[in-house]
Every structure is written in C-alpha cells, then in structure tokens.
Design an enzyme around this catalytic site. Sequence first.
Site, PDB file in Angstrom:
ATOM      1  N   ASP A 136       3.758 -37.644  15.599  1.00 34.19           N
ATOM      2  CA  ASP A 136       4.642 -38.344  16.543  1.00 34.19           C
ATOM      3  C   ASP A 136       5.048 -39.735  16.068  1.00 34.19           C
ATOM      4  O   ASP A 136       5.227 -40.658  16.864  1.00 34.19           O
ATOM      5  CB  ASP A 136       3.971 -38.452  17.931  1.00 34.19           C
ATOM      6  CG  ASP A 136       3.615 -37.092  18.497  1.00 34.19           C
ATOM      7  OD1 ASP A 136       4.376 -36.144  18.246  1.00 34.19           O
ATOM      8  OD2 ASP A 136       2.583 -36.989  19.183  1.00 34.19           O
ATOM      9  N   GLN A 183       3.681 -32.843  12.204  1.00 37.72           N
ATOM     10  CA  GLN A 183       2.370 -33.486  12.358  1.00 37.72           C
ATOM     11  C   GLN A 183       2.294 -34.722  11.448  1.00 37.72           C
ATOM     12  O   GLN A 183       3.311 -35.331  11.199  1.00 37.72           O
ATOM     13  CB  GLN A 183       1.226 -32.505  12.077  1.00 37.72           C
ATOM     14  CG  GLN A 183       1.069 -31.399  13.118  1.00 37.72           C
ATOM     15  CD  GLN A 183       2.044 -30.248  12.951  1.00 37.72           C
ATOM     16  OE1 GLN A 183       2.151 -29.676  11.886  1.00 37.72           O
ATOM     17  NE2 GLN A 183       2.750 -29.913  13.995  1.00 37.72           N
ATOM     18  N   GLY A 233       6.900 -31.577  18.043  1.00 39.75           N
ATOM     19  CA  GLY A 233       7.955 -31.957  18.977  1.00 39.75           C
ATOM     20  C   GLY A 233       8.657 -33.158  18.383  1.00 39.75           C
ATOM     21  O   GLY A 233       8.081 -34.238  18.324  1.00 39.75           O
ATOM     22  N   HIS A 234       9.874 -32.958  17.881  1.00 40.86           N
ATOM     23  CA  HIS A 234      10.603 -34.038  17.208  1.00 40.86           C
ATOM     24  C   HIS A 234      11.790 -34.451  18.069  1.00 40.86           C
ATOM     25  O   HIS A 234      12.646 -33.631  18.386  1.00 40.86           O
ATOM     26  CB  HIS A 234      11.072 -33.575  15.828  1.00 40.86           C
ATOM     27  CG  HIS A 234       9.929 -33.277  14.897  1.00 40.86           C
ATOM     28  ND1 HIS A 234      10.100 -32.881  13.602  1.00 40.86           N
ATOM     29  CD2 HIS A 234       8.591 -33.341  15.086  1.00 40.86           C
ATOM     30  CE1 HIS A 234       8.916 -32.708  13.036  1.00 40.86           C
ATOM     31  NE2 HIS A 234       7.981 -32.971  13.919  1.00 40.86           N
ATOM     32  N   LYS A 251       9.324 -39.040  13.136  1.00 41.40           N
ATOM     33  CA  LYS A 251       9.891 -38.320  11.983  1.00 41.40           C
ATOM     34  C   LYS A 251      11.263 -37.742  12.327  1.00 41.40           C
ATOM     35  O   LYS A 251      12.177 -37.785  11.512  1.00 41.40           O
ATOM     36  CB  LYS A 251       8.950 -37.175  11.556  1.00 41.40           C
ATOM     37  CG  LYS A 251       7.565 -37.654  11.132  1.00 41.40           C
ATOM     38  CD  LYS A 251       6.642 -36.494  10.832  1.00 41.40           C
ATOM     39  CE  LYS A 251       6.276 -35.672  12.032  1.00 41.40           C
ATOM     40  NZ  LYS A 251       5.437 -36.337  13.039  1.00 41.40           N
TER      41      LYS A 251
HETATM   42  P1  GDP Z   1       7.957 -37.049  15.766  1.00 48.06           P
HETATM   43  O1  GDP Z   1       7.084 -35.944  16.230  1.00 48.06           O
HETATM   44  O2  GDP Z   1       7.360 -37.775  14.612  1.00 48.06           O
HETATM   45  O3  GDP Z   1       9.375 -36.642  15.501  1.00 48.06           O
HETATM   46  O4  GDP Z   1       7.992 -38.105  16.969  1.00 48.06           O
HETATM   47  P2  GDP Z   1       8.183 -37.777  18.540  1.00 48.06           P
HETATM   48  O5  GDP Z   1       9.608 -37.444  18.787  1.00 48.06           O
HETATM   49  O6  GDP Z   1       7.159 -36.816  19.009  1.00 48.06           O
HETATM   50  O7  GDP Z   1       7.774 -39.165  19.175  1.00 48.06           O
HETATM   51  C1  GDP Z   1       8.468 -40.348  18.895  1.00 48.06           C
HETATM   52  C2  GDP Z   1       9.055 -40.891  20.228  1.00 48.06           C
HETATM   53  O8  GDP Z   1       9.459 -42.216  20.054  1.00 48.06           O
HETATM   54  C3  GDP Z   1      10.277 -40.156  20.701  1.00 48.06           C
HETATM   55  O9  GDP Z   1      10.314 -40.160  22.096  1.00 48.06           O
HETATM   56  C4  GDP Z   1      11.428 -40.993  20.135  1.00 48.06           C
HETATM   57  O10 GDP Z   1      12.640 -40.864  20.867  1.00 48.06           O
HETATM   58  C5  GDP Z   1      10.864 -42.360  20.270  1.00 48.06           C
HETATM   59  N1  GDP Z   1      11.291 -43.331  19.269  1.00 48.06           N
HETATM   60  C6  GDP Z   1      11.603 -43.135  17.965  1.00 48.06           C
HETATM   61  N2  GDP Z   1      11.793 -44.311  17.343  1.00 48.06           N
HETATM   62  C7  GDP Z   1      11.593 -45.269  18.269  1.00 48.06           C
HETATM   63  C8  GDP Z   1      11.607 -46.694  18.226  1.00 48.06           C
HETATM   64  O11 GDP Z   1      11.807 -47.312  17.198  1.00 48.06           O
HETATM   65  N3  GDP Z   1      11.329 -47.340  19.398  1.00 48.06           N
HETATM   66  C9  GDP Z   1      11.072 -46.689  20.559  1.00 48.06           C
HETATM   67  N4  GDP Z   1      10.812 -47.413  21.637  1.00 48.06           N
HETATM   68  N5  GDP Z   1      11.020 -45.347  20.620  1.00 48.06           N
HETATM   69  C10 GDP Z   1      11.276 -44.646  19.496  1.00 48.06           C
HETATM   70  P1  IMO Z   2       4.649 -33.681  15.523  1.00 51.68           P
HETATM   71  O1  IMO Z   2       5.335 -32.880  14.448  1.00 51.68           O
HETATM   72  C1  IMO Z   2       0.918 -34.985  17.322  1.00 51.68           C
HETATM   73  C2  IMO Z   2      -2.415 -32.159  17.205  1.00 51.68           C
HETATM   74  C3  IMO Z   2      -2.889 -31.571  18.523  1.00 51.68           C
HETATM   75  C4  IMO Z   2      -4.368 -31.405  18.216  1.00 51.68           C
HETATM   76  C5  IMO Z   2      -4.348 -30.966  16.747  1.00 51.68           C
HETATM   77  C6  IMO Z   2      -4.421 -29.455  16.557  1.00 51.68           C
HETATM   78  O2  IMO Z   2       5.422 -33.770  16.779  1.00 51.68           O
HETATM   79  O3  IMO Z   2       4.208 -35.001  14.992  1.00 51.68           O
HETATM   80  P2  IMO Z   2      -2.650 -27.507  16.870  1.00 51.68           P
HETATM   81  O4  IMO Z   2      -1.954 -27.006  18.092  1.00 51.68           O
HETATM   82  O5  IMO Z   2      -1.745 -27.920  15.777  1.00 51.68           O
HETATM   83  O6  IMO Z   2      -3.709 -26.557  16.376  1.00 51.68           O
HETATM   84  O7  IMO Z   2      -3.459 -28.810  17.375  1.00 51.68           O
HETATM   85  O8  IMO Z   2      -3.132 -31.445  16.209  1.00 51.68           O
HETATM   86  N1  IMO Z   2      -0.969 -31.969  16.937  1.00 51.68           N
HETATM   87  C7  IMO Z   2      -0.068 -32.948  17.000  1.00 51.68           C
HETATM   88  N2  IMO Z   2      -0.202 -34.240  17.383  1.00 51.68           N
HETATM   89  N3  IMO Z   2       2.094 -34.527  16.869  1.00 51.68           N
HETATM   90  C8  IMO Z   2       2.250 -33.247  16.471  1.00 51.68           C
HETATM   91  O9  IMO Z   2       3.375 -32.787  15.901  1.00 51.68           O
HETATM   92  C9  IMO Z   2       1.136 -32.386  16.567  1.00 51.68           C
HETATM   93  N4  IMO Z   2       0.939 -31.077  16.277  1.00 51.68           N
HETATM   94  C10 IMO Z   2      -0.363 -30.848  16.501  1.00 51.68           C
HETATM   95  O10 IMO Z   2      -2.675 -32.472  19.590  1.00 51.68           O
HETATM   96  O11 IMO Z   2      -5.007 -32.645  18.266  1.00 51.68           O
HETATM   97 MG    MG Z   3       6.154 -35.250  17.986  1.00 55.16          MG
END
Ligand code: GDP
Ligand code: IMO
Ligand code: MG
Length: 428
Positions: free
Chosen positions: A13, A226, A40-41, A16
């Site tokens: 998270d 991840q 979840g991106h 990416k």
């Molecule tokens: P990923 O899994 O690495 O793609 O990241 P996620 O989407 O799960 O989580 C990142 C969260 O931060 C999302 O809700 C984005 O919309 C938000 N986000 C990304 N860049 C920024 C930033 O620079 N500032 C803030 N406040 N939110 C951001």
């Molecule tokens: P993105 O791509 C954050 C974590 C789960 C748990 C561990 C194992 O959005 O960054 P799993 O279901 O993969 O066997 O769970 O990994 N986990 C993540 N944490 N971002 C993710 O993906 C994750 N995908 C799995 O919360 O701790």
């Molecule tokens: Mg994510």
Amino acid sequence: MSATSVIGLQWGDEAKGKIVDLLTEEHDLVVRYQGGNNAGHTVVADGETYKLSLIPSGILHDSVISVIATGVVIHPQALLKEIDGIVARRGAVEGRLLISDRAHVIFPWHMLEEAALEKNRRDEAIGTTKRGIGTCYRDKAGRTHAIRVGDMYRSETFRSRIGEIVEFKNIVLKAINPDVEPLDADAIFEEYSEYARRLKPLVIDTTAYLHHALDEGKRLLFEGAQGSLLDLDHGTYPFVTSSNSSGCGVHSGSGVSERVIGRMLGVAKAYTTRVGGGPFPTELDDEIGQHIRDTGNEYGTVTGRPRRCGWFDGVATRYGARLSGVDGIVIALLDVLSDLDELKICEAYEIDGERTTDFPSHVDALAKVKPIYRTLPGWKTDITGVRKTEDLPAAARGYIDTLAEIIGSPVHIVSVGPDRLQTIFYNK
Ligand code: GDP
Ligand code: IMO
Ligand code: MG
C-alpha cells in the site's frame, strides 16, 4: 534496458498504483507478475478514483496493453467483476488486456481452506486477505492439486482434475471443520467453464508475447503488488504473502529477464503502515498513530481493515530497497505528515544492547528490537499544492533528504496527494 519496475519497499500500500499510472505514459505495456486479488491499487485520474486489484493500473490509458503474467494467481470471478467495472467506465478491454495461460486459478477450496487454517492457527494469525492466495500458491508448488488458466480449455481433463481435487479437498475440509458443506465438483466445473468462456478472448501465452514486445523495442512497465517486506522468501516470514513481492519476483513472475530493467523504482510511504499480523517496530498505538490513520485514510483497499501506522522505519525500508536493487525511490503520502510538530525516523535498531542497521532474519528477533530514532522538525504547512522541489518547505526537504540518506538511494519522485498531478519530480 527499456523496462521500468515499480516495487513496494515496505509492507504494501505504498501508492504503487498511483506511481504506475503516472509512469504509464512513457511505456507501451504494463505487466502484473505476482500476487492476485489480495492487492488493491488506487489510481485517481481526472477526478475519478479507480480501485484495481488484478488488472494492471495501466488499463486507464487506452493506448497501453495491460498484461497479467504467469506468476499471478487469478480468481476468475473477481477478475470478471473488475473487467465489467472497467468496461462500464472506460469501454471494452479486448486488445488492451491479456491474461497468461500459465497463471494459476483460485478455486473455492482455496478460500475455504485458508479460512479454516487461519482460524485454527495457535500462534498469532497471519491476518491474510482471505482471498485464497496462499493456498493457491501452495497448490501450485505442490502441482498435483493445481489448475492453470490454460487447463480450463481442455474440458475433458479439466472436469476430471476438478473431480479428483474436490474428492481430496472435501476430506481435508471436513477434517478441519466438520460443519463445512461438501464441495460439488459438477457445480464448480460448470461455474468455472463459464468464467473460462468469458475470459477466452484475453488468454494468451504472455511470456512469448512479452519476448516479442521486447524484440520490437516496446517499453515495459512492471507493476509490483504487496511490498518487499511481505516477500515470501525475504520478508517477515510467516507474516508475508505467498509470492516474491520484492524485486526478486519480476523475472520469475513475468518470464522476462531482469536484465531488461533499466530503472528499478522503489515506492515508500513517508511513514510506515502494515495490515495483518506480525512485528512492526515503529508502530504507534497512540494519538499520532490515529492521526496518521485518519489523515492518510489508512484503511485497507481490499478488506477495509484499519491499517497499523507508525514512524518511518529506515532499517526495514533500506532492507527492502537493497532486496529489490532499487536505483531510485518514490516518497509517497508526504502530505499526511504536514500537521505534526516533529517527526521521527528510525535509523537503526538496538538488539541486545547493540546498534545495528541490519534487518533481523527472524520475526522473534524483530519483535524485540528497539528503534533508534532521529527527530526532525515538522513543516506545519499544507503541501498538497506544491509541484516543484524548491516550493517545498525547507523542513520537508530536510525530511526527504534524510530518508534518502538512510535508505541509501536518491529520491526521484515525491507524492503529495492521491491525484496524478500531486507529484513532484524531486530535484529535477
Ligand atoms: P498500492 O497498493 O501501493 O497501490 O497503494 P493503495 O492504493 O492501497 O494505498 C495508497 C492510498 O494512498 C490510496 O488511497 C491512494 O489514493 C492514496 N495516495 C497515493 N498517493 C498519495 C499521496 O501522496 N498523498 C495522499 N494523501 N494519499 C495518497
Ligand atoms: P498491495 O498490492 C498490504 C498482507 C495481508 C497479510 C499478508 C498475507 O495493495 O500493496 P495474503 O492474503 O496475501 O496471503 O495476506 O499480506 N497483504 C497486503 N498488505 N497491501 C497489499 O497489497 C497486500 N496483500 C497482502 O494483509 O498481512
Ligand atoms: Mg494496496
């Protein structure tokens, strides 16, 4: 050297999705190569928010081909739902989305088995996303009970494979949970045959496709899921995911040599978060942790769980960066720290009275480390509108430069908000 790779350096998270979307314009193909719908991106583009799970974040650019490569595990129902969502908002995906015939398929038994295993675990729960990711990868490694996308188009053997697996899984599931309803092989075969039929126009040998694309000089962008600390081999085992989610996984998951990667970009948050179980040395169980959670909206994209929040862990992130061999970093969500008076960065761990910057190999050791912090002043100014390095407050630049020094890699990009435009190409 025409490829770029985007890798999470922490526990996932890291933003990416935003960074991949941002870099997509300079590329012809975006490739997901590991993980599944545990990811979840989030991409915010033109004021609209997209939550992508299996589909590469490149799908929001019409001229780009998005590839779900060999190392991904696919839950067809989840993928079809995601495709339907994209079709409704962005038009047809045919010709823009390709799925590997070698990718493994997640079946209902994977989810049931994972739920039962997590429930019965005597130690701290791993806290998985409950998507059957680990059980599917386990069966992939075990081979006898695995089904790949390409197997779904060989209907005779597909039906008999399902029959054999269901017979075995029903025995196992009943043993772990006597109340469980037995699985019905015929019903699963019918259901998955329909999924296979719908996905058919998108399924190809993506490895050959990527090799040809490279021959033609196409620019590839690899989208990691991840983060490095969740890597099956190198992360905080067993509190990891079941694939190589550090830079180590790009080659094995895509079938493309890592030698084509000209730029390995590691994404880190300006602080640290983690979902699920496992040690987290810089975790904040106080009002600062809650402030970060509220300001950064730190709730899981996939499961909605509140994310655990803490100070930036320089030891862990540096380890993640070294694992992935990054040559530049992205610092994301810097704006989330804007209200804090002072900020702490963990620059070393104390283990049994000794100072170290090495990341421990065992979670029991990691659980006992004492973070050694460097304290820096906050900037106390809204930075979400900043677009140039020189417009950042001096304290924010000081914070970024300290992160770079501790990680040992230059900062290329700073993100100050979720939108594509809220981006600073640092020192450019
Ligand atoms: P990923 O899994 O690495 O793609 O990241 P996620 O989407 O799960 O989580 C990142 C969260 O931060 C999302 O809700 C984005 O919309 C938000 N986000 C990304 N860049 C920024 C930033 O620079 N500032 C803030 N406040 N939110 C951001
Ligand atoms: P993105 O791509 C954050 C974590 C789960 C748990 C561990 C194992 O959005 O960054 P799993 O279901 O993969 O066997 O769970 O990994 N986990 C993540 N944490 N971002 C993710 O993906 C994750 N995908 C799995 O919360 O701790
Ligand atoms: Mg994510």
